[in-house]
Design a protein around this motif. Structure first.
Motif, PDB file in Angstrom:
ATOM      1  N   PRO A 161       0.799  -1.225   0.000  1.00 20.56           N
ATOM      2  CA  PRO A 161       0.000   0.000   0.000  1.00 20.56           C
ATOM      3  C   PRO A 161       0.826   1.268   0.000  1.00 20.56           C
ATOM      4  CG  PRO A 161       0.042  -0.937   2.205  1.00 20.56           C
ATOM      5  CD  PRO A 161       0.714  -1.931   1.299  1.00 20.56           C
ATOM      6  N   GLN A 162       2.135   1.164   0.127  1.00 23.96           N
ATOM      7  CA  GLN A 162       2.979   2.344   0.272  1.00 23.96           C
ATOM      8  C   GLN A 162       3.011   3.192  -1.007  1.00 23.96           C
ATOM      9  OE1 GLN A 162       6.738   0.581   1.237  1.00 23.96           O
ATOM     10  NE2 GLN A 162       7.164  -0.089  -0.836  1.00 23.96           N
ATOM     11  N   THR A 163       3.440   4.438  -0.867  1.00 19.73           N
ATOM     12  CA  THR A 163       3.532   5.362  -1.987  1.00 19.73           C
ATOM     13  C   THR A 163       4.665   4.959  -2.924  1.00 19.73           C
ATOM     14  OG1 THR A 163       5.047   6.807  -0.792  1.00 19.73           O
ATOM     15  CG2 THR A 163       2.679   7.267  -0.550  1.00 19.73           C
ATOM     16  N   ALA A 164       4.656   5.565  -4.115  1.00 18.70           N
ATOM     17  CA  ALA A 164       5.686   5.262  -5.105  1.00 18.70           C
ATOM     18  C   ALA A 164       7.083   5.578  -4.581  1.00 18.70           C
ATOM     19  CB  ALA A 164       5.406   6.041  -6.390  1.00 18.70           C
ATOM     20  N   ALA A 165       7.219   6.676  -3.843  1.00 17.95           N
ATOM     21  CA  ALA A 165       8.540   7.040  -3.309  1.00 17.95           C
ATOM     22  C   ALA A 165       9.067   5.956  -2.382  1.00 17.95           C
ATOM     23  CB  ALA A 165       8.458   8.377  -2.581  1.00 17.95           C
ATOM     24  N   ASN A 166       8.190   5.396  -1.552  1.00 17.74           N
ATOM     25  CA  ASN A 166       8.622   4.327  -0.658  1.00 17.74           C
ATOM     26  C   ASN A 166       8.889   3.031  -1.415  1.00 17.74           C
ATOM     27  OD1 ASN A 166       8.695   5.518   2.023  1.00 17.74           O
ATOM     28  ND2 ASN A 166       6.503   5.831   1.777  1.00 17.74           N
ATOM     29  N   LEU A 190       4.650  -2.697  -6.828  1.00 18.62           N
ATOM     30  CA  LEU A 190       3.446  -1.997  -7.274  1.00 18.62           C
ATOM     31  C   LEU A 190       2.732  -1.370  -6.085  1.00 18.62           C
ATOM     32  CD1 LEU A 190       2.066  -4.650  -9.797  1.00 18.62           C
ATOM     33  CD2 LEU A 190       3.765  -2.851 -10.186  1.00 18.62           C
ATOM     34  N   SER A 191       2.267  -0.144  -6.260  1.00 22.62           N
ATOM     35  CA  SER A 191       1.558   0.557  -5.188  1.00 22.62           C
ATOM     36  C   SER A 191       0.062   0.263  -5.285  1.00 22.62           C
ATOM     37  CB  SER A 191       1.797   2.069  -5.298  1.00 22.62           C
ATOM     38  OG  SER A 191       3.143   2.387  -5.016  1.00 22.62           O
ATOM     39  N   ALA A 247       1.166   8.552   6.259  1.00 21.57           N
ATOM     40  CA  ALA A 247       2.202   9.224   5.467  1.00 21.57           C
ATOM     41  C   ALA A 247       2.901   8.232   4.544  1.00 21.57           C
ATOM     42  CB  ALA A 247       3.213   9.897   6.389  1.00 21.57           C
ATOM     43  N   PHE A 248       3.202   7.045   5.053  1.00 18.48           N
ATOM     44  CA  PHE A 248       3.854   6.022   4.232  1.00 18.48           C
ATOM     45  C   PHE A 248       2.988   5.635   3.038  1.00 18.48           C
ATOM     46  CE2 PHE A 248       6.690   4.844   7.853  1.00 18.48           C
ATOM     47  CZ  PHE A 248       7.889   4.802   7.160  1.00 18.48           C
TER      48      PHE A 248
END
Length: 224
Positions: free
Chosen positions: A117-122, A137-138, A171-172
């Motif tokens: 579920p994390q963002t692309a940056a993570n 994949l997010s 945030a993550f």
């Protein structure tokens, strides 16, 4: 050394409060409580199983490129690993173990993707940190995880613990819901049928990557 033996060794040091972790016993007890309650809820028994039809999905990789499960299945079977995020050391060890076995998957014609579920940056951090050769994949709002029966809400007391540890999941993940996927591993055949499924509500327990090879060998021996 097996993946689970590495996880067990890490868990022993972490729960003993050894440096650099220095985790107080109260934190460990809270984590144990949450895991025990998730196990008792029977959530894992409601996840998709071998023989079920796998949901199709299209998700973005860390560079924003869309990856379609249908397109991957046109090439061969698909291995899917759902994990919690780059902040989870158990997940990172699992990703590294999957990377080690990736050449065997590819020799059998299979693609491998990990979903978080994390963002692309993570996700980019996951790829760099673990030196991965397969896409992360997010999954916004854990929607695909929910379709596989893996999404669960964190109890309020665990949310408070995560906040106190500065583990800010909203945030993550770019999502305020405070939900996570149970770690899950699936092999999907080209016809969309799940050939192998392993879901464990205890995030410290993960199947060996090699456990999926028999299912991949069986599908590789069957003409498309």
């Amino acid at each position: 050394m097996t993946l689970q033996s590495k996880l067990d060794a890490f868990k022993a040091d972490f729960e003993a409060g050894k440096p650099p972790y220095n985790v107080p016993p109260s934190v460990i007890l809270t984590m144990h409580r949450a895991t025990a309650e998730l196990i008792a809820s029977g959530a894992a028994t409601r996840a998709l199983k071998a023989g079920d039809r796998a949901p199709t999905f299209t998700l973005a990789d860390p560079e924003g490129q869309l990856v379609s499960s249908a397109t991957l299945l046109e090439r061969g079977p698909l291995v899917i690993s759902f994990y919690r995020g780059v902040w989870c050391p158990y997940c990172n060890m699992e990703l590294q173990a999957l990377q080690e076995v990736l050449p065997q998957f590819e020799r059998l014609g299979a693609s491998l993707v990990a979903i978080s579920p994390q963002t692309a940056a993570n996700s980019r951090k996951s790829v760099r940190q673990n030196e991965l050769g397969f896409p992360i994949l997010s999954d916004p709002h854990n929607a695909v995880a929910a379709a596989f029966g893996l999404r669960f809400p964190l109890p309020d007391y665990l949310v408070e613990l995560y906040r106190s540890l500065k583990n800010d999941l909203p945030a993550f993940n770019g999502d305020p819901s405070w939900t996570l996927p149970m770690p899950g591993r699936f092999v999907v055949g080209q016809d969309g049928t799940i050939l192998y499924a392993e879901v464990n509500p205890d995030y410290t327990r993960r199947p060996e990557p090699e456990d999926m090879l028999p299912a991949l060998r069986r599908t590789a021996s069957v003409p498309a």
